[in-house]
Design a protein around this motif. Structure first.
Motif, PDB file in Angstrom:
ATOM      1  N   ARG A  84      -1.512  30.361 -33.117  1.00  0.00           N
ATOM      2  CA  ARG A  84      -2.734  30.642 -33.867  1.00  0.00           C
ATOM      3  C   ARG A  84      -3.544  29.355 -33.956  1.00  0.00           C
ATOM      4  O   ARG A  84      -3.197  28.473 -34.741  1.00  0.00           O
ATOM      5  CB  ARG A  84      -2.412  31.121 -35.273  1.00  0.00           C
ATOM      6  CG  ARG A  84      -2.044  32.589 -35.338  1.00  0.00           C
ATOM      7  CD  ARG A  84      -1.768  33.029 -36.764  1.00  0.00           C
ATOM      8  NE  ARG A  84      -0.513  32.462 -37.247  1.00  0.00           N
ATOM      9  CZ  ARG A  84       0.673  33.044 -37.058  1.00  0.00           C
ATOM     10  NH1 ARG A  84       0.749  34.195 -36.450  1.00  0.00           N
ATOM     11  NH2 ARG A  84       1.759  32.461 -37.509  1.00  0.00           N
ATOM     12  N   GLY A 133     -11.292  36.115 -32.392  1.00  0.00           N
ATOM     13  CA  GLY A 133      -9.941  35.582 -32.222  1.00  0.00           C
ATOM     14  C   GLY A 133      -9.617  35.240 -30.767  1.00  0.00           C
ATOM     15  O   GLY A 133      -9.051  34.189 -30.468  1.00  0.00           O
ATOM     16  N   GLY A 134     -10.006  36.146 -29.851  1.00  0.00           N
ATOM     17  CA  GLY A 134      -9.735  35.907 -28.440  1.00  0.00           C
ATOM     18  C   GLY A 134     -10.516  34.713 -27.913  1.00  0.00           C
ATOM     19  O   GLY A 134     -10.000  33.897 -27.137  1.00  0.00           O
ATOM     20  N   GLN A 137      -8.911  31.561 -29.055  1.00  0.00           N
ATOM     21  CA  GLN A 137      -7.751  31.215 -28.222  1.00  0.00           C
ATOM     22  C   GLN A 137      -8.190  30.543 -26.930  1.00  0.00           C
ATOM     23  O   GLN A 137      -7.554  29.597 -26.461  1.00  0.00           O
ATOM     24  CB  GLN A 137      -6.940  32.473 -27.902  1.00  0.00           C
ATOM     25  CG  GLN A 137      -6.094  32.952 -29.079  1.00  0.00           C
ATOM     26  CD  GLN A 137      -5.060  33.979 -28.652  1.00  0.00           C
ATOM     27  OE1 GLN A 137      -5.348  34.837 -27.827  1.00  0.00           O
ATOM     28  NE2 GLN A 137      -3.873  33.887 -29.219  1.00  0.00           N
ATOM     29  N   ALA A 162      -4.806  37.559 -27.664  1.00  0.00           N
ATOM     30  CA  ALA A 162      -5.978  38.307 -28.132  1.00  0.00           C
ATOM     31  C   ALA A 162      -7.138  38.238 -27.135  1.00  0.00           C
ATOM     32  O   ALA A 162      -8.253  38.617 -27.465  1.00  0.00           O
ATOM     33  CB  ALA A 162      -6.425  37.757 -29.491  1.00  0.00           C
TER      34      ALA A 162
END
Lengths: 257, 331
Positions: A84, A133-134, A137, A162
Protein backbone atom coordinates in the motif's frame (compact mmCIF):
# COMPACT_ATOMS: atom_id res chain seq x y z
CA UNK A 1 24.62 -8.06 -11.21
CA UNK A 2 23.37 -8.24 -7.65
CA UNK A 3 22.86 -11.65 -6.06
CA UNK A 4 20.04 -12.08 -3.56
CA UNK A 5 20.14 -15.18 -1.40
CA UNK A 6 17.85 -16.45 1.38
CA UNK A 7 20.24 -18.53 3.52
CA UNK A 8 17.79 -20.41 5.76
CA UNK A 9 16.60 -17.28 7.58
CA UNK A 10 14.22 -17.70 10.50
CA UNK A 11 11.99 -14.74 11.38
CA UNK A 12 9.34 -15.10 14.10
CA UNK A 13 6.41 -12.64 14.01
CA UNK A 14 4.19 -13.55 16.96
CA UNK A 15 2.70 -16.95 16.20
CA UNK A 16 3.90 -16.80 12.58
CA UNK A 17 7.29 -18.31 11.72
CA UNK A 18 8.99 -17.47 8.42
CA UNK A 19 11.48 -20.22 7.61
CA UNK A 20 11.73 -20.64 3.83
CA UNK A 21 15.06 -22.51 3.74
CA UNK A 22 17.62 -21.93 0.99
CA UNK A 23 16.28 -19.88 -1.92
CA UNK A 24 18.19 -17.79 -4.44
CA UNK A 25 16.14 -15.87 -7.04
CA UNK A 26 18.23 -15.64 -10.19
CA UNK A 27 19.59 -12.42 -11.59
CA UNK A 28 18.24 -11.63 -15.04
CA UNK A 29 14.97 -13.46 -14.31
CA UNK A 30 11.61 -12.59 -12.79
CA UNK A 31 10.70 -14.76 -9.80
CA UNK A 32 7.02 -14.56 -8.91
CA UNK A 33 6.01 -15.25 -5.32
CA UNK A 34 2.67 -17.00 -4.97
CA UNK A 35 0.88 -18.56 -2.04
CA UNK A 36 -2.18 -18.19 0.19
CA UNK A 37 -2.95 -14.95 2.10
CA UNK A 38 -0.93 -14.77 5.29
CA UNK A 39 1.48 -17.39 3.96
CA UNK A 40 4.57 -15.16 4.10
CA UNK A 41 4.86 -13.43 0.69
CA UNK A 42 5.05 -9.94 2.21
CA UNK A 43 7.38 -11.17 4.98
CA UNK A 44 9.68 -12.60 2.32
CA UNK A 45 9.78 -9.28 0.46
CA UNK A 46 10.22 -7.16 3.61
CA UNK A 47 12.99 -9.49 4.75
CA UNK A 48 14.65 -9.29 1.33
CA UNK A 49 14.48 -5.48 1.61
CA UNK A 50 16.31 -5.56 4.94
CA UNK A 51 13.30 -4.46 7.03
CA UNK A 52 13.36 -7.56 9.27
CA UNK A 53 16.28 -9.02 11.19
CA UNK A 54 16.45 -12.85 11.03
CA UNK A 55 16.97 -14.61 14.37
CA UNK A 56 18.94 -17.29 12.57
CA UNK A 57 20.38 -17.62 9.10
CA UNK A 58 20.61 -14.59 6.86
CA UNK A 59 19.42 -12.86 3.74
CA UNK A 60 22.44 -11.85 1.72
CA UNK A 61 22.82 -9.21 -0.96
CA UNK A 62 26.10 -9.81 -2.77
CA UNK A 63 27.30 -11.82 0.23
CA UNK A 64 26.51 -9.23 2.94
CA UNK A 65 23.54 -9.44 5.36
CA UNK A 66 20.96 -7.06 3.91
CA UNK A 67 19.37 -5.91 7.19
CA UNK A 68 22.62 -4.52 8.64
CA UNK A 69 23.58 -2.72 5.42
CA UNK A 70 23.49 1.11 5.68
CA UNK A 71 20.17 2.28 4.23
CA UNK A 72 21.73 4.54 1.60
CA UNK A 73 24.04 1.80 0.35
CA UNK A 74 21.16 -0.68 0.15
CA UNK A 75 18.95 1.83 -1.67
CA UNK A 76 21.51 2.14 -4.46
CA UNK A 77 21.18 -1.58 -5.22
CA UNK A 78 17.62 -2.50 -4.27
CA UNK A 79 14.17 -0.91 -4.66
CA UNK A 80 10.95 -1.93 -2.90
CA UNK A 81 7.34 -1.28 -3.90
CA UNK A 82 5.21 -1.81 -0.80
CA UNK A 83 1.71 -3.27 -0.90
CA UNK A 84 0.00 0.00 0.00
CA UNK A 85 1.88 3.13 -1.12
CA UNK A 86 1.62 5.91 1.48
CA UNK A 87 2.57 9.54 1.07
CA UNK A 88 2.05 11.68 4.18
CA UNK A 89 2.54 15.08 2.55
CA UNK A 90 0.78 16.88 -0.32
CA UNK A 91 3.38 16.05 -2.99
CA UNK A 92 2.84 15.97 -6.73
CA UNK A 93 3.24 12.71 -8.65
CA UNK A 94 6.59 13.98 -9.97
CA UNK A 95 7.78 14.79 -6.40
CA UNK A 96 6.95 11.25 -5.26
CA UNK A 97 8.73 9.65 -8.21
CA UNK A 98 11.78 11.89 -7.62
CA UNK A 99 12.01 10.48 -4.07
CA UNK A 100 13.45 7.35 -5.67
CA UNK A 101 16.61 9.41 -6.19
CA UNK A 102 16.42 11.36 -2.95
CA UNK A 103 20.01 10.65 -1.89
CA UNK A 104 21.59 10.42 -5.32
CA UNK A 105 21.79 12.92 -8.15
CA UNK A 106 19.00 12.58 -10.69
CA UNK A 107 18.45 14.42 -13.93
CA UNK A 108 14.92 15.62 -14.69
CA UNK A 109 15.14 13.41 -17.80
CA UNK A 110 15.60 10.33 -15.65
CA UNK A 111 12.52 11.18 -13.58
CA UNK A 112 10.57 11.92 -16.77
CA UNK A 113 11.63 8.55 -18.19
CA UNK A 114 10.48 6.72 -15.05
CA UNK A 115 7.12 8.55 -15.27
CA UNK A 116 6.75 7.65 -18.94
CA UNK A 117 7.48 3.96 -18.32
CA UNK A 118 4.57 3.81 -15.87
CA UNK A 119 2.29 5.78 -18.20
CA UNK A 120 2.19 8.78 -15.83
CA UNK A 121 3.50 11.57 -18.05
CA UNK A 122 0.06 13.19 -18.28
CA UNK A 123 -0.46 12.94 -14.51
CA UNK A 124 3.01 14.15 -13.45
CA UNK A 125 1.90 17.49 -11.98
CA UNK A 126 -1.30 16.22 -10.32
CA UNK A 127 -1.33 15.86 -6.51
CA UNK A 128 -0.56 12.25 -5.55
CA UNK A 129 -3.65 12.12 -3.35
CA UNK A 130 -5.96 13.09 -6.23
CA UNK A 131 -5.13 9.79 -7.97
CA UNK A 132 -7.03 6.49 -7.80
CA UNK A 133 -5.60 3.52 -5.94
CA UNK A 134 -4.37 1.88 -9.14
CA UNK A 135 -2.74 5.11 -10.33
CA UNK A 136 -1.05 5.51 -6.93
CA UNK A 137 0.38 2.01 -7.29
CA UNK A 138 1.79 2.98 -10.70
CA UNK A 139 3.42 6.01 -9.05
CA UNK A 140 5.11 3.70 -6.53
CA UNK A 141 6.39 1.50 -9.36
CA UNK A 142 7.66 4.59 -11.22
CA UNK A 143 9.51 5.63 -8.05
CA UNK A 144 11.18 2.23 -8.00
CA UNK A 145 12.12 2.63 -11.70
CA UNK A 146 13.72 5.99 -10.87
CA UNK A 147 15.64 4.44 -7.98
CA UNK A 148 16.67 1.23 -9.76
CA UNK A 149 20.08 0.85 -11.39
CA UNK A 150 20.71 -1.79 -14.10
CA UNK A 151 21.64 -5.09 -12.48
CA UNK A 152 20.00 -4.22 -9.15
CA UNK A 153 17.18 -5.91 -7.26
CA UNK A 154 13.48 -4.99 -7.69
CA UNK A 155 11.05 -6.13 -4.98
CA UNK A 156 7.34 -5.75 -5.81
CA UNK A 157 4.60 -6.56 -3.29
CA UNK A 158 1.29 -6.92 -5.15
CA UNK A 159 2.40 -3.89 -7.11
CA UNK A 160 -0.43 -4.14 -9.68
CA UNK A 161 -3.21 -5.41 -7.44
CA UNK A 162 -5.40 -2.37 -8.21
CA UNK A 163 -4.03 -1.54 -11.69
CA UNK A 164 -6.31 -1.93 -14.72
CA UNK A 165 -5.40 -4.60 -17.30
CA UNK A 166 -3.99 -2.30 -20.05
CA UNK A 167 -1.67 -0.49 -17.59
CA UNK A 168 -0.79 -3.74 -15.84
CA UNK A 169 0.20 -5.25 -19.21
CA UNK A 170 2.46 -2.24 -19.88
CA UNK A 171 4.08 -2.53 -16.42
CA UNK A 172 4.64 -6.26 -16.96
CA UNK A 173 6.53 -5.43 -20.17
CA UNK A 174 8.68 -2.81 -18.40
CA UNK A 175 9.53 -5.15 -15.53
CA UNK A 176 10.42 -7.98 -17.91
CA UNK A 177 12.68 -5.51 -19.70
CA UNK A 178 14.45 -4.74 -16.40
CA UNK A 179 15.05 -8.45 -15.84
CA UNK A 180 16.30 -8.86 -19.39
CA UNK A 181 18.79 -6.05 -18.65
CA UNK A 182 20.12 -7.99 -15.65
CA UNK A 183 17.84 -7.10 -12.72
CA UNK A 184 16.85 -9.63 -10.07
CA UNK A 185 13.07 -9.23 -9.81
CA UNK A 186 11.05 -10.76 -6.96
CA UNK A 187 7.32 -9.99 -7.31
CA UNK A 188 4.45 -11.22 -5.16
CA UNK A 189 1.04 -11.53 -6.79
CA UNK A 190 -2.22 -13.39 -6.24
CA UNK A 191 -3.26 -12.86 -9.87
CA UNK A 192 -2.38 -15.96 -11.87
CA UNK A 193 -2.72 -14.25 -15.24
CA UNK A 194 -0.24 -11.57 -14.09
CA UNK A 195 2.01 -14.35 -12.79
CA UNK A 196 1.77 -16.14 -16.16
CA UNK A 197 2.87 -13.01 -17.99
CA UNK A 198 5.61 -12.01 -15.57
CA UNK A 199 7.28 -15.16 -14.30
CA UNK A 200 10.42 -16.95 -15.39
CA UNK A 201 10.48 -18.76 -12.05
CA UNK A 202 7.83 -19.34 -9.39
CA UNK A 203 8.38 -19.44 -5.65
CA UNK A 204 5.42 -20.66 -3.61
CA UNK A 205 5.25 -19.92 0.12
CA UNK A 206 2.62 -21.23 2.53
CA UNK A 207 2.67 -21.17 6.32
CA UNK A 208 6.05 -19.39 6.20
CA UNK A 209 7.73 -22.29 4.37
CA UNK A 210 8.70 -22.77 0.74
CA UNK A 211 6.39 -25.31 -0.83
CA UNK A 212 7.79 -25.05 -4.35
CA UNK A 213 10.47 -23.25 -6.33
CA UNK A 214 11.01 -23.87 -10.02
CA UNK A 215 10.47 -22.84 -13.60
CA UNK A 216 7.16 -21.13 -14.34
CA UNK A 217 6.35 -23.46 -17.24
CA UNK A 218 6.38 -26.37 -14.77
CA UNK A 219 4.63 -24.77 -11.80
CA UNK A 220 2.04 -22.43 -13.37
CA UNK A 221 0.06 -25.39 -14.69
CA UNK A 222 -3.27 -27.08 -14.18
CA UNK A 223 -1.40 -30.03 -12.71
CA UNK A 224 0.81 -28.23 -10.19
CA UNK A 225 -1.20 -25.21 -9.01
CA UNK A 226 -4.25 -26.81 -7.32
CA UNK A 227 -2.11 -28.52 -4.68
CA UNK A 228 -0.08 -25.31 -4.11
CA UNK A 229 -2.96 -22.82 -3.94
CA UNK A 230 -5.99 -24.95 -3.15
CA UNK A 231 -7.99 -23.73 -6.14
CA UNK A 232 -8.93 -25.29 -9.48
CA UNK A 233 -6.99 -23.84 -12.37
CA UNK A 234 -7.85 -23.54 -16.05
CA UNK A 235 -5.37 -22.96 -18.83
CA UNK A 236 -6.01 -20.57 -21.68
CA UNK A 237 -4.15 -19.87 -24.90
CA UNK A 238 -2.72 -16.36 -24.81
CA UNK A 239 -1.01 -14.43 -27.60
CA UNK A 240 2.45 -15.49 -26.44
CA UNK A 241 1.87 -18.76 -24.61
CA UNK A 242 -0.27 -20.56 -22.08
CA UNK A 243 -1.94 -18.57 -19.30
CA UNK A 244 -2.99 -20.03 -15.97
CA UNK A 245 -6.33 -18.74 -14.69
CA UNK A 246 -7.95 -19.45 -11.33
CA UNK A 247 -11.14 -21.37 -12.02
CA UNK A 248 -13.74 -19.93 -9.67
CA UNK A 249 -16.44 -21.82 -11.56
CA UNK A 250 -17.30 -19.52 -14.48
CA UNK A 251 -20.93 -19.75 -15.63
CA UNK A 252 -20.60 -18.28 -19.13
CA UNK A 253 -21.83 -20.68 -21.82
CA UNK A 254 -19.12 -22.07 -24.08
CA UNK A 255 -18.59 -19.80 -27.08
CA UNK A 256 -19.42 -21.38 -30.48
CA UNK A 257 -16.22 -22.38 -32.29
CA UNK B 1 10.30 26.91 -13.89
CA UNK B 2 9.73 24.35 -11.14
CA UNK B 3 12.51 25.97 -9.13
CA UNK B 4 11.41 29.57 -9.59
CA UNK B 5 7.89 29.42 -8.15
CA UNK B 6 8.97 28.39 -4.62
CA UNK B 7 11.58 31.17 -4.55
CA UNK B 8 8.95 33.75 -5.54
CA UNK B 9 6.69 32.37 -2.81
CA UNK B 10 9.46 32.66 -0.23
CA UNK B 11 10.16 36.24 -1.31
CA UNK B 12 6.45 37.16 -1.01
CA UNK B 13 6.37 35.62 2.44
CA UNK B 14 9.46 37.55 3.52
CA UNK B 15 7.92 40.82 2.28
CA UNK B 16 4.68 40.13 4.18
CA UNK B 17 6.64 39.38 7.36
CA UNK B 18 8.65 42.61 6.94
CA UNK B 19 5.38 44.56 6.69
CA UNK B 20 4.22 42.95 9.95
CA UNK B 21 7.52 43.92 11.60
CA UNK B 22 7.26 47.51 10.34
CA UNK B 23 3.67 47.74 11.56
CA UNK B 24 4.63 46.52 15.01
CA UNK B 25 7.57 48.95 15.18
CA UNK B 26 5.76 52.04 13.93
CA UNK B 27 2.07 51.86 14.86
CA UNK B 28 0.89 51.73 18.48
CA UNK B 29 -2.17 52.72 20.45
CA UNK B 30 -1.43 55.19 23.19
CA UNK B 31 -3.02 55.16 26.65
CA UNK B 32 -5.67 57.68 25.58
CA UNK B 33 -6.86 55.28 22.89
CA UNK B 34 -5.55 56.95 19.72
CA UNK B 35 -3.44 55.15 17.13
CA UNK B 36 -0.04 56.82 16.72
CA UNK B 37 2.25 56.24 13.75
CA UNK B 38 5.93 56.95 14.22
CA UNK B 39 9.15 56.11 15.95
CA UNK B 40 9.39 57.19 19.60
CA UNK B 41 13.19 57.42 19.72
CA UNK B 42 15.82 54.91 20.78
CA UNK B 43 14.88 54.59 24.47
CA UNK B 44 11.17 53.83 24.11
CA UNK B 45 11.74 52.23 20.72
CA UNK B 46 13.94 49.59 22.34
CA UNK B 47 10.82 48.01 23.89
CA UNK B 48 9.31 47.62 20.44
CA UNK B 49 12.54 46.24 18.97
CA UNK B 50 12.81 43.69 21.78
CA UNK B 51 9.17 42.66 21.34
CA UNK B 52 9.76 42.16 17.60
CA UNK B 53 12.88 40.10 18.29
CA UNK B 54 10.94 37.90 20.70
CA UNK B 55 7.99 37.48 18.30
CA UNK B 56 10.26 36.66 15.35
CA UNK B 57 12.38 34.12 17.27
CA UNK B 58 9.41 32.38 18.86
CA UNK B 59 7.32 32.47 15.67
CA UNK B 60 10.18 31.11 13.57
CA UNK B 61 10.88 28.29 16.03
CA UNK B 62 7.18 27.33 16.13
CA UNK B 63 6.78 27.58 12.34
CA UNK B 64 9.84 25.47 11.56
CA UNK B 65 9.02 22.79 14.09
CA UNK B 66 5.38 22.70 12.95
CA UNK B 67 6.48 22.11 9.36
CA UNK B 68 8.92 19.37 10.35
CA UNK B 69 6.40 17.65 12.64
CA UNK B 70 3.59 17.73 10.04
CA UNK B 71 5.90 15.87 7.66
CA UNK B 72 7.36 13.42 10.18
CA UNK B 73 3.97 12.60 11.73
CA UNK B 74 2.37 12.53 8.24
CA UNK B 75 -0.44 14.66 9.61
CA UNK B 76 -1.54 18.11 8.42
CA UNK B 77 -3.06 18.89 11.82
CA UNK B 78 0.10 18.26 13.84
CA UNK B 79 1.58 21.21 15.75
CA UNK B 80 4.64 21.61 17.99
CA UNK B 81 2.43 21.07 21.03
CA UNK B 82 1.84 17.38 20.21
CA UNK B 83 5.18 16.79 21.94
CA UNK B 84 3.62 17.55 25.33
CA UNK B 85 5.95 20.48 26.05
CA UNK B 86 3.23 23.07 26.73
CA UNK B 87 1.49 21.13 29.46
CA UNK B 88 4.88 20.17 30.87
CA UNK B 89 5.90 23.83 30.99
CA UNK B 90 2.56 24.73 32.60
CA UNK B 91 3.14 22.11 35.28
CA UNK B 92 6.66 23.51 35.82
CA UNK B 93 5.21 26.99 36.32
CA UNK B 94 2.48 25.74 38.67
CA UNK B 95 4.88 23.74 40.85
CA UNK B 96 7.37 26.62 40.93
CA UNK B 97 4.59 28.88 42.23
CA UNK B 98 3.63 26.26 44.81
CA UNK B 99 7.26 25.84 45.92
CA UNK B 100 7.68 29.62 46.25
CA UNK B 101 4.48 29.83 48.29
CA UNK B 102 5.55 27.03 50.64
CA UNK B 103 9.01 28.59 51.04
CA UNK B 104 7.35 31.91 51.87
CA UNK B 105 8.88 33.70 48.85
CA UNK B 106 7.17 36.23 46.57
CA UNK B 107 5.11 34.73 43.74
CA UNK B 108 7.38 34.33 40.69
CA UNK B 109 6.36 36.30 37.60
CA UNK B 110 7.67 37.18 34.15
CA UNK B 111 11.19 36.03 33.38
CA UNK B 112 11.45 34.15 36.70
CA UNK B 113 8.96 31.63 35.26
CA UNK B 114 11.26 30.87 32.32
CA UNK B 115 13.45 28.37 34.12
CA UNK B 116 10.65 26.22 35.65
CA UNK B 117 8.73 26.37 32.35
CA UNK B 118 11.80 25.15 30.46
CA UNK B 119 12.47 22.41 33.01
CA UNK B 120 8.85 21.18 32.86
CA UNK B 121 8.83 21.31 29.05
CA UNK B 122 12.05 19.31 28.71
CA UNK B 123 10.91 16.77 31.31
CA UNK B 124 7.63 16.23 29.44
CA UNK B 125 9.51 15.96 26.12
CA UNK B 126 11.80 13.32 27.61
CA UNK B 127 8.81 11.31 28.86
CA UNK B 128 7.04 11.50 25.47
CA UNK B 129 10.15 10.39 23.58
CA UNK B 130 10.74 7.49 26.00
CA UNK B 131 7.09 6.40 25.72
CA UNK B 132 7.09 6.45 21.93
CA UNK B 133 9.95 4.02 21.43
CA UNK B 134 8.82 0.90 19.61
CA UNK B 135 11.18 -1.76 18.29
CA UNK B 136 14.06 0.57 19.16
CA UNK B 137 12.79 3.45 17.00
CA UNK B 138 10.38 6.35 17.53
CA UNK B 139 6.92 5.59 16.19
CA UNK B 140 4.79 8.54 14.96
CA UNK B 141 1.40 7.24 16.09
CA UNK B 142 2.69 6.22 19.52
CA UNK B 143 4.35 9.63 19.80
CA UNK B 144 1.06 11.46 19.22
CA UNK B 145 -0.70 9.29 21.82
CA UNK B 146 2.24 9.61 24.23
CA UNK B 147 2.08 13.40 23.87
CA UNK B 148 -1.64 13.39 24.68
CA UNK B 149 -1.14 11.18 27.75
CA UNK B 150 1.87 13.08 29.13
CA UNK B 151 0.02 16.34 28.45
CA UNK B 152 -3.04 15.13 30.37
CA UNK B 153 -0.95 13.99 33.34
CA UNK B 154 0.97 17.29 33.40
CA UNK B 155 -2.27 19.30 33.23
CA UNK B 156 -3.67 17.28 36.11
CA UNK B 157 -0.51 18.06 38.07
CA UNK B 158 -0.91 21.78 37.32
CA UNK B 159 -4.50 21.71 38.56
CA UNK B 160 -3.47 20.00 41.79
CA UNK B 161 -0.61 22.47 42.37
CA UNK B 162 -2.89 25.43 41.62
CA UNK B 163 -5.51 24.10 44.06
CA UNK B 164 -2.89 23.86 46.81
CA UNK B 165 -1.93 27.54 46.41
CA UNK B 166 -3.38 30.11 48.80
CA UNK B 167 -6.34 31.89 47.14
CA UNK B 168 -4.56 35.22 46.59
CA UNK B 169 -1.86 33.51 44.52
CA UNK B 170 -4.19 31.53 42.25
CA UNK B 171 -4.92 32.67 38.70
CA UNK B 172 -1.27 33.09 37.86
CA UNK B 173 -1.29 29.96 35.76
CA UNK B 174 -4.34 31.10 33.81
CA UNK B 175 -2.53 34.32 32.92
CA UNK B 176 0.59 32.41 31.92
CA UNK B 177 -1.43 30.05 29.70
CA UNK B 178 -2.49 32.97 27.46
CA UNK B 179 1.06 33.48 26.26
CA UNK B 180 2.67 36.88 25.90
CA UNK B 181 5.38 38.75 24.03
CA UNK B 182 7.50 40.34 26.78
CA UNK B 183 8.70 43.87 25.96
CA UNK B 184 11.48 43.43 28.52
CA UNK B 185 12.60 39.89 27.74
CA UNK B 186 15.18 37.90 29.60
CA UNK B 187 18.10 38.20 27.17
CA UNK B 188 19.36 34.69 27.87
CA UNK B 189 15.96 33.16 27.03
CA UNK B 190 15.69 35.33 23.91
CA UNK B 191 19.15 34.28 22.71
CA UNK B 192 18.37 30.61 23.39
CA UNK B 193 15.09 30.82 21.47
CA UNK B 194 16.67 32.65 18.52
CA UNK B 195 19.50 30.12 18.37
CA UNK B 196 17.01 27.22 18.51
CA UNK B 197 14.93 28.78 15.73
CA UNK B 198 17.94 29.32 13.47
CA UNK B 199 19.42 25.91 14.23
CA UNK B 200 16.18 24.02 13.61
CA UNK B 201 15.46 25.94 10.40
CA UNK B 202 18.97 25.21 9.14
CA UNK B 203 18.70 21.54 10.05
CA UNK B 204 15.29 21.21 8.41
CA UNK B 205 16.49 22.87 5.20
CA UNK B 206 19.73 20.85 5.08
CA UNK B 207 17.85 17.59 5.60
CA UNK B 208 14.89 18.71 3.48
CA UNK B 209 15.19 15.86 0.97
CA UNK B 210 15.40 13.26 3.73
CA UNK B 211 12.34 14.79 5.41
CA UNK B 212 10.48 14.47 2.09
CA UNK B 213 11.43 10.79 2.01
CA UNK B 214 10.22 10.29 5.59
CA UNK B 215 6.68 11.16 4.42
CA UNK B 216 6.49 7.73 2.77
CA UNK B 217 5.54 4.63 4.78
CA UNK B 218 8.32 3.34 7.05
CA UNK B 219 9.33 0.50 4.72
CA UNK B 220 9.31 2.67 1.62
CA UNK B 221 11.26 5.47 3.35
CA UNK B 222 13.95 3.01 4.45
CA UNK B 223 14.02 1.40 1.02
CA UNK B 224 14.88 4.70 -0.70
CA UNK B 225 17.79 5.06 1.71
CA UNK B 226 16.47 7.14 4.64
CA UNK B 227 17.96 6.15 8.01
CA UNK B 228 14.57 6.72 9.59
CA UNK B 229 15.40 5.99 13.26
CA UNK B 230 18.31 8.40 13.77
CA UNK B 231 16.63 11.10 11.68
CA UNK B 232 13.36 10.94 13.64
CA UNK B 233 15.20 11.04 16.97
CA UNK B 234 17.27 14.06 15.95
CA UNK B 235 14.29 15.92 14.50
CA UNK B 236 11.86 15.23 17.37
CA UNK B 237 14.47 16.36 19.91
CA UNK B 238 15.26 19.44 17.82
CA UNK B 239 11.57 20.39 17.49
CA UNK B 240 10.93 19.68 21.18
CA UNK B 241 13.85 21.79 22.39
CA UNK B 242 12.97 24.67 20.06
CA UNK B 243 9.34 24.59 21.24
CA UNK B 244 10.44 24.41 24.88
CA UNK B 245 12.60 27.50 24.28
CA UNK B 246 9.59 29.43 22.92
CA UNK B 247 7.39 28.32 25.81
CA UNK B 248 10.04 29.44 28.33
CA UNK B 249 10.22 32.83 26.60
CA UNK B 250 6.57 33.53 25.76
CA UNK B 251 4.40 30.87 27.37
CA UNK B 252 2.25 28.69 25.12
CA UNK B 253 1.17 30.43 21.92
CA UNK B 254 -1.64 28.63 20.19
CA UNK B 255 -1.99 27.89 16.47
CA UNK B 256 1.10 29.67 15.07
CA UNK B 257 2.99 26.38 14.81
CA UNK B 258 -0.02 24.79 13.13
CA UNK B 259 -0.89 27.56 10.68
CA UNK B 260 2.52 28.88 9.61
CA UNK B 261 3.44 25.66 7.75
CA UNK B 262 0.12 25.73 5.87
CA UNK B 263 0.59 29.38 4.84
CA UNK B 264 4.09 28.49 3.69
CA UNK B 265 2.96 25.38 1.83
CA UNK B 266 0.36 27.36 -0.09
CA UNK B 267 3.10 29.66 -1.41
CA UNK B 268 6.19 27.49 -1.79
CA UNK B 269 4.90 23.91 -2.10
CA UNK B 270 5.50 20.90 0.12
CA UNK B 271 9.20 20.15 -0.45
CA UNK B 272 10.84 20.54 2.95
CA UNK B 273 14.12 22.03 1.72
CA UNK B 274 12.24 25.29 1.12
CA UNK B 275 9.10 24.66 3.18
CA UNK B 276 10.90 24.65 6.55
CA UNK B 277 12.62 28.05 6.05
CA UNK B 278 9.39 29.45 4.58
CA UNK B 279 7.38 28.20 7.58
CA UNK B 280 9.91 29.86 9.91
CA UNK B 281 9.47 33.18 8.06
CA UNK B 282 5.68 32.75 8.09
CA UNK B 283 5.70 31.96 11.84
CA UNK B 284 7.78 35.06 12.57
CA UNK B 285 5.44 37.20 10.46
CA UNK B 286 2.24 35.73 11.92
CA UNK B 287 3.30 36.14 15.53
CA UNK B 288 4.58 39.69 14.95
CA UNK B 289 1.32 40.54 13.17
CA UNK B 290 -0.72 39.09 16.06
CA UNK B 291 1.29 41.17 18.53
CA UNK B 292 0.80 44.30 16.39
CA UNK B 293 -2.94 43.65 16.12
CA UNK B 294 -3.12 43.25 19.90
CA UNK B 295 -1.68 46.76 20.25
CA UNK B 296 -4.33 48.29 17.99
CA UNK B 297 -7.53 46.73 19.30
CA UNK B 298 -9.04 49.04 21.89
CA UNK B 299 -10.76 47.15 24.68
CA UNK B 300 -10.87 50.03 27.10
CA UNK B 301 -8.46 49.61 29.98
CA UNK B 302 -5.86 47.14 28.85
CA UNK B 303 -4.84 45.19 25.79
CA UNK B 304 -5.93 41.80 24.59
CA UNK B 305 -3.69 38.96 25.71
CA UNK B 306 -1.65 37.66 22.79
CA UNK B 307 -3.00 34.14 23.22
CA UNK B 308 -6.54 35.47 22.74
CA UNK B 309 -5.60 37.01 19.38
CA UNK B 310 -3.82 33.93 18.03
CA UNK B 311 -6.55 31.66 19.39
CA UNK B 312 -9.44 33.60 17.82
CA UNK B 313 -7.83 33.97 14.39
CA UNK B 314 -6.05 30.63 14.61
CA UNK B 315 -9.18 28.79 15.71
CA UNK B 316 -11.16 30.03 12.71
CA UNK B 317 -8.29 29.24 10.34
CA UNK B 318 -7.96 25.81 11.94
CA UNK B 319 -11.62 25.04 11.19
CA UNK B 320 -11.15 26.02 7.55
CA UNK B 321 -8.04 23.88 7.43
CA UNK B 322 -9.84 20.91 8.94
CA UNK B 323 -12.54 21.15 6.28
CA UNK B 324 -9.97 21.41 3.51
CA UNK B 325 -7.37 18.86 4.59
CA UNK B 326 -9.52 16.18 6.22
CA UNK B 327 -10.36 14.89 2.75
CA UNK B 328 -7.07 15.95 1.18
CA UNK B 329 -3.76 14.69 2.45
CA UNK B 330 -3.85 11.25 3.81
CA UNK B 331 -6.47 10.02 1.34
Amino acid sequence: MSALRFQSPIIARGAFMFAPGEVAPSAGRVTVLIGPNGGGKTTALRAAAGMLAPEQGAILLDGAPVHTMPAAQRAARMALVAQRPEVGAPFSVRDVVALGRVLRPASPERIAHALARSGLTQLADRPFHALSGGQQQRVAVARAFAQHEPGGVLLLDEAFAAVDPPEAAALVREIRAEAAAGATVLAATHDLSVASALADDVWCIAGGRSTAFGAARELLTRAALPSLLGVAVAEAHGSRGTIAVADYGGILPEAPR
Amino acid sequence: MMQRRPMIGLALMAVASCIAVAARLLVVRTLDGSLVVGWPGPTLGQFRVDAVLVACSAGAALGASGAILQTLLRNPLASPFVLGVTSGAGAGVAFASLAASIAGMAAPTGAALGAPALAGALLALGCVLLLSRRHGALDPITLILGGVIVGAIASAGSTVAEALLPPERRGLLTGWLFGRIPEVPDMGSLAACAAAALGLTGLGAAWGNRLDGAALSDDEARSIGIALGPMRTAMFIGCGVATAATVALCGPIAFVGLLAPHCARALVGARNRILVPAAAVAGAGLLTAADALRQWIDIGGGRLPLGAVTAVFGGVAFLVLLRRTAAGWMA
